[in-house]
Design an enzyme around this catalytic site. Sequence first.
Site, PDB file in Angstrom:
ATOM      1  N   GLY A  98       0.845  -1.196   0.000  1.00 32.79           N
ATOM      2  CA  GLY A  98       0.000   0.000   0.000  1.00 32.79           C
ATOM      3  C   GLY A  98       0.879   1.244   0.000  1.00 32.79           C
ATOM      4  N   VAL A 104      -1.739   6.403   3.934  1.00 29.70           N
ATOM      5  CA  VAL A 104      -0.900   6.089   5.100  1.00 29.70           C
ATOM      6  C   VAL A 104       0.405   5.424   4.657  1.00 29.70           C
ATOM      7  CG1 VAL A 104      -0.764   4.951   7.342  1.00 29.70           C
ATOM      8  CG2 VAL A 104      -2.954   5.836   6.537  1.00 29.70           C
ATOM      9  N   PHE A 112      -2.649   3.073  15.259  1.00 31.20           N
ATOM     10  CA  PHE A 112      -1.248   3.204  15.680  1.00 31.20           C
ATOM     11  C   PHE A 112      -0.966   4.523  16.383  1.00 31.20           C
ATOM     12  CE2 PHE A 112      -0.603  -0.207  12.594  1.00 31.20           C
ATOM     13  CZ  PHE A 112       0.372  -0.980  13.219  1.00 31.20           C
ATOM     14  N   HIS A 159     -14.772  10.100  10.100  1.00 28.60           N
ATOM     15  CA  HIS A 159     -13.659   9.887   9.168  1.00 28.60           C
ATOM     16  C   HIS A 159     -13.913  10.581   7.840  1.00 28.60           C
ATOM     17  CE1 HIS A 159     -12.571   6.636  11.962  1.00 28.60           C
ATOM     18  NE2 HIS A 159     -11.358   6.690  11.426  1.00 28.60           N
ATOM     19  N   HIS A 160     -12.859  10.612   7.021  1.00 25.88           N
ATOM     20  CA  HIS A 160     -12.935  11.079   5.620  1.00 25.88           C
ATOM     21  C   HIS A 160     -13.863  10.145   4.830  1.00 25.88           C
ATOM     22  CE1 HIS A 160     -10.355   7.697   4.372  1.00 25.88           C
ATOM     23  NE2 HIS A 160      -9.850   7.830   5.598  1.00 25.88           N
ATOM     24  N   LYS A 165     -13.101   6.342   3.140  1.00 24.75           N
ATOM     25  CA  LYS A 165     -12.880   5.141   3.957  1.00 24.75           C
ATOM     26  C   LYS A 165     -13.817   4.013   3.525  1.00 24.75           C
ATOM     27  CE  LYS A 165     -12.543   3.707   8.794  1.00 24.75           C
ATOM     28  NZ  LYS A 165     -11.390   2.865   8.474  1.00 24.75           N
ATOM     29  N   GLY A 195     -12.194   0.374  12.448  1.00 24.28           N
ATOM     30  CA  GLY A 195     -11.551  -0.650  13.274  1.00 24.28           C
ATOM     31  C   GLY A 195     -11.339  -0.159  14.699  1.00 24.28           C
TER      32      GLY A 195
HETATM   33  N1  LIG Z   1      -4.341   1.080  12.059  1.00 23.03           N
HETATM   34  C1  LIG Z   1      -4.213   2.385  11.828  1.00 23.03           C
HETATM   35  O1  LIG Z   1      -3.637   3.149  12.628  1.00 23.03           O
HETATM   36  C2  LIG Z   1      -4.761   2.945  10.550  1.00 23.03           C
HETATM   37  C3  LIG Z   1      -5.390   2.111   9.682  1.00 23.03           C
HETATM   38  N2  LIG Z   1      -5.831   2.575   8.489  1.00 23.03           N
HETATM   39  C4  LIG Z   1      -6.378   1.570   7.579  1.00 23.03           C
HETATM   40  O2  LIG Z   1      -5.395   1.286   6.598  1.00 23.03           O
HETATM   41  C5  LIG Z   1      -6.017   0.952   5.366  1.00 23.03           C
HETATM   42  C6  LIG Z   1      -5.503   1.869   4.260  1.00 23.03           C
HETATM   43  O3  LIG Z   1      -5.887   3.198   4.537  1.00 23.03           O
HETATM   44  P1  LIG Z   1      -5.480   4.407   3.568  1.00 23.03           P
HETATM   45  O4  LIG Z   1      -4.007   4.538   3.496  1.00 23.03           O
HETATM   46  O5  LIG Z   1      -6.285   5.564   4.011  1.00 23.03           O
HETATM   47  O6  LIG Z   1      -6.051   3.874   2.163  1.00 23.03           O
HETATM   48  P2  LIG Z   1      -5.567   4.239   0.683  1.00 23.03           P
HETATM   49  O7  LIG Z   1      -6.675   3.800  -0.226  1.00 23.03           O
HETATM   50  O8  LIG Z   1      -5.117   5.654   0.608  1.00 23.03           O
HETATM   51  O9  LIG Z   1      -4.297   3.305   0.473  1.00 23.03           O
HETATM   52  C7  LIG Z   1      -4.359   1.927   0.218  1.00 23.03           C
HETATM   53  C8  LIG Z   1      -3.346   1.628  -0.882  1.00 23.03           C
HETATM   54  O10 LIG Z   1      -3.228   0.215  -1.002  1.00 23.03           O
HETATM   55  C9  LIG Z   1      -3.220  -0.087  -2.406  1.00 23.03           C
HETATM   56  N3  LIG Z   1      -3.570  -1.479  -2.624  1.00 23.03           N
HETATM   57  C10 LIG Z   1      -4.783  -2.034  -2.844  1.00 23.03           C
HETATM   58  N4  LIG Z   1      -4.662  -3.360  -3.001  1.00 23.03           N
HETATM   59  C11 LIG Z   1      -3.334  -3.643  -2.877  1.00 23.03           C
HETATM   60  C12 LIG Z   1      -2.583  -4.845  -2.932  1.00 23.03           C
HETATM   61  N5  LIG Z   1      -3.155  -6.039  -3.158  1.00 23.03           N
HETATM   62  N6  LIG Z   1      -1.235  -4.772  -2.747  1.00 23.03           N
HETATM   63  C13 LIG Z   1      -0.632  -3.586  -2.523  1.00 23.03           C
HETATM   64  N7  LIG Z   1      -1.298  -2.412  -2.478  1.00 23.03           N
HETATM   65  C14 LIG Z   1      -2.639  -2.443  -2.633  1.00 23.03           C
HETATM   66  C15 LIG Z   1      -4.234   0.897  -2.948  1.00 23.03           C
HETATM   67  O11 LIG Z   1      -4.174   0.999  -4.372  1.00 23.03           O
HETATM   68  P3  LIG Z   1      -5.523   1.432  -5.182  1.00 23.03           P
HETATM   69  O12 LIG Z   1      -5.914   2.760  -4.636  1.00 23.03           O
HETATM   70  O13 LIG Z   1      -5.072   1.444  -6.603  1.00 23.03           O
HETATM   71  O14 LIG Z   1      -6.521   0.378  -4.863  1.00 23.03           O
HETATM   72  C16 LIG Z   1      -3.782   2.171  -2.245  1.00 23.03           C
HETATM   73  O15 LIG Z   1      -2.679   2.784  -2.892  1.00 23.03           O
HETATM   74  C17 LIG Z   1      -7.530   1.047   5.642  1.00 23.03           C
HETATM   75  O16 LIG Z   1      -8.019  -0.230   6.008  1.00 23.03           O
HETATM   76  C18 LIG Z   1      -7.604   1.991   6.822  1.00 23.03           C
HETATM   77  O17 LIG Z   1      -8.772   1.821   7.594  1.00 23.03           O
HETATM   78  C19 LIG Z   1      -5.706   3.881   8.135  1.00 23.03           C
HETATM   79  C20 LIG Z   1      -5.135   4.769   8.993  1.00 23.03           C
HETATM   80  C21 LIG Z   1      -4.584   4.368  10.263  1.00 23.03           C
HETATM   81  O1  LIG Z   2      -9.356   4.599   7.364  1.00 25.18           O
HETATM   82  C1  LIG Z   2      -8.806   5.407   8.150  1.00 25.18           C
HETATM   83  O2  LIG Z   2      -8.498   6.556   7.825  1.00 25.18           O
HETATM   84  C2  LIG Z   2      -8.513   4.938   9.509  1.00 25.18           C
HETATM   85  N1  LIG Z   2      -8.677   3.681   9.791  1.00 25.18           N
HETATM   86  C3  LIG Z   2      -8.466   3.064  11.049  1.00 25.18           C
HETATM   87  C4  LIG Z   2      -9.777   2.607  11.633  1.00 25.18           C
HETATM   88  O3  LIG Z   2     -10.639   2.108  10.874  1.00 25.18           O
HETATM   89  O4  LIG Z   2      -9.952   2.682  12.846  1.00 25.18           O
HETATM   90  C5  LIG Z   2      -7.653   3.929  11.982  1.00 25.18           C
HETATM   91  C6  LIG Z   2      -7.985   5.375  11.920  1.00 25.18           C
HETATM   92  O5  LIG Z   2      -9.245   5.568  12.463  1.00 25.18           O
HETATM   93  C7  LIG Z   2      -7.921   5.876  10.478  1.00 25.18           C
END
Ligand SMILES: NC(=O)C1=CN([C@@H]2O[C@H](COP(=O)(O)OP(=O)(O)OC[C@H]3O[C@@H](n4cnc5c(N)ncnc54)[C@H](OP(=O)(O)O)[C@@H]3O)[C@@H](O)[C@H]2O)C=CC1
Ligand SMILES: O=C(O)C1=N[C@H](C(=O)O)C[C@H](O)C1
Length: 246
Positions: free
Chosen positions: A7, A12, A105, A132-133, A136, A142
């Site tokens: 990703g 992120v 995190f 959230h935005h 999502k 989560g």
């Molecule tokens: N635990 C935490 O603290 C946090 C968790 N999250 C979670 O993290 C996840 C990602 O969030 P976010 O960064 O906002 O999402 P984004 O959509 O911005 O980023 C996800 C990326 O993963 C890519 N992707 C999709 N499938 C694959 C694959 N098979 N292999 C590699 N890359 C792939 C997407 O490509 P494409 O767009 O082309 O599909 C995209 O570039 C969500 O589930 C979110 O809820 C987010 C923030 C904090």
């Molecule tokens: O998708 C997000 O942006 C986020 N995802 C995580 C969640 O589903 O809790 C963490 C954070 O809230 C941002």
Amino acid sequence: MRVGVLGARGKVGSEVCRAVEGAEDLALVAAIDQGDPIDALVSEGAQVVVDFTHPDVVMDSLEFCIDHGIHAVVGTTGFDPNRLDVLGGWLGSSPATGVLIAPNFSIGAILMMRFAAVAAPFYESVEIVELHHPDKADAPSGTARRTAELVAAARREAGSPPVPDATSTSLEGARGAVVDGIHIHGLRIRGLVAHQEVVLGGAGETLTIRHDSLDRVSFTPGVLTGVRQIADHPGLTVGLEHFLDL
Ligand SMILES: NC(=O)C1=CN([C@@H]2O[C@H](COP(=O)(O)OP(=O)(O)OC[C@H]3O[C@@H](n4cnc5c(N)ncnc54)[C@H](OP(=O)(O)O)[C@@H]3O)[C@@H](O)[C@H]2O)C=CC1
Ligand SMILES: O=C(O)C1=N[C@H](C(=O)O)C[C@H](O)C1
């Protein structure tokens, strides 16, 4: 430590790549996004992978990593008890490998969850509002699911009764989703990043515990903590708090 990011071009993941590149003790050896071959993790010798992708793809990636003995630090959401059981089974065949699933995190969110669990038995009512935005994919978040589980566990342990709710007629969804008996309400608003309120109430008072991630850099210190510690925690860990002195 040789690190791969899945990703890597996402909101992120791109911050995580920057943070890994900026850390003297870590090397970013594979930055993989949609369409890139995951085998690069093996050919580039990644020891730890960080996954911020999508709930629909994360399980396949984790199966690959566990099969190849690559530790995983996972921010991607969508982990229910069934998925955790499957991961536990895969890890049984690769006992030296560690997988950390962290619903959030950011240190503030981890503290918010802890504070909510501490407060929950002292109040009659508790509900969660996550904001959230609108890009999502999953609802509720989560973090909200995990908060509900922690709050419910704390109330169970304290012998608290179910939260009061006299609703006998409502439109579907008006009272939110219910996880372990705790109501969760979700807002999707352009301009927001990641925010949550836990609202508690008792006789003559309320307590609101709120956390705001204003920028996705809030997640990267916790991710790096996970990367640095995961090799010392074989098996499945849920929640970064287990790697912190909390
Ligand atoms: N635990 C935490 O603290 C946090 C968790 N999250 C979670 O993290 C996840 C990602 O969030 P976010 O960064 O906002 O999402 P984004 O959509 O911005 O980023 C996800 C990326 O993963 C890519 N992707 C999709 N499938 C694959 C694959 N098979 N292999 C590699 N890359 C792939 C997407 O490509 P494409 O767009 O082309 O599909 C995209 O570039 C969500 O589930 C979110 O809820 C987010 C923030 C904090
Ligand atoms: O998708 C997000 O942006 C986020 N995802 C995580 C969640 O589903 O809790 C963490 C954070 O809230 C941002």
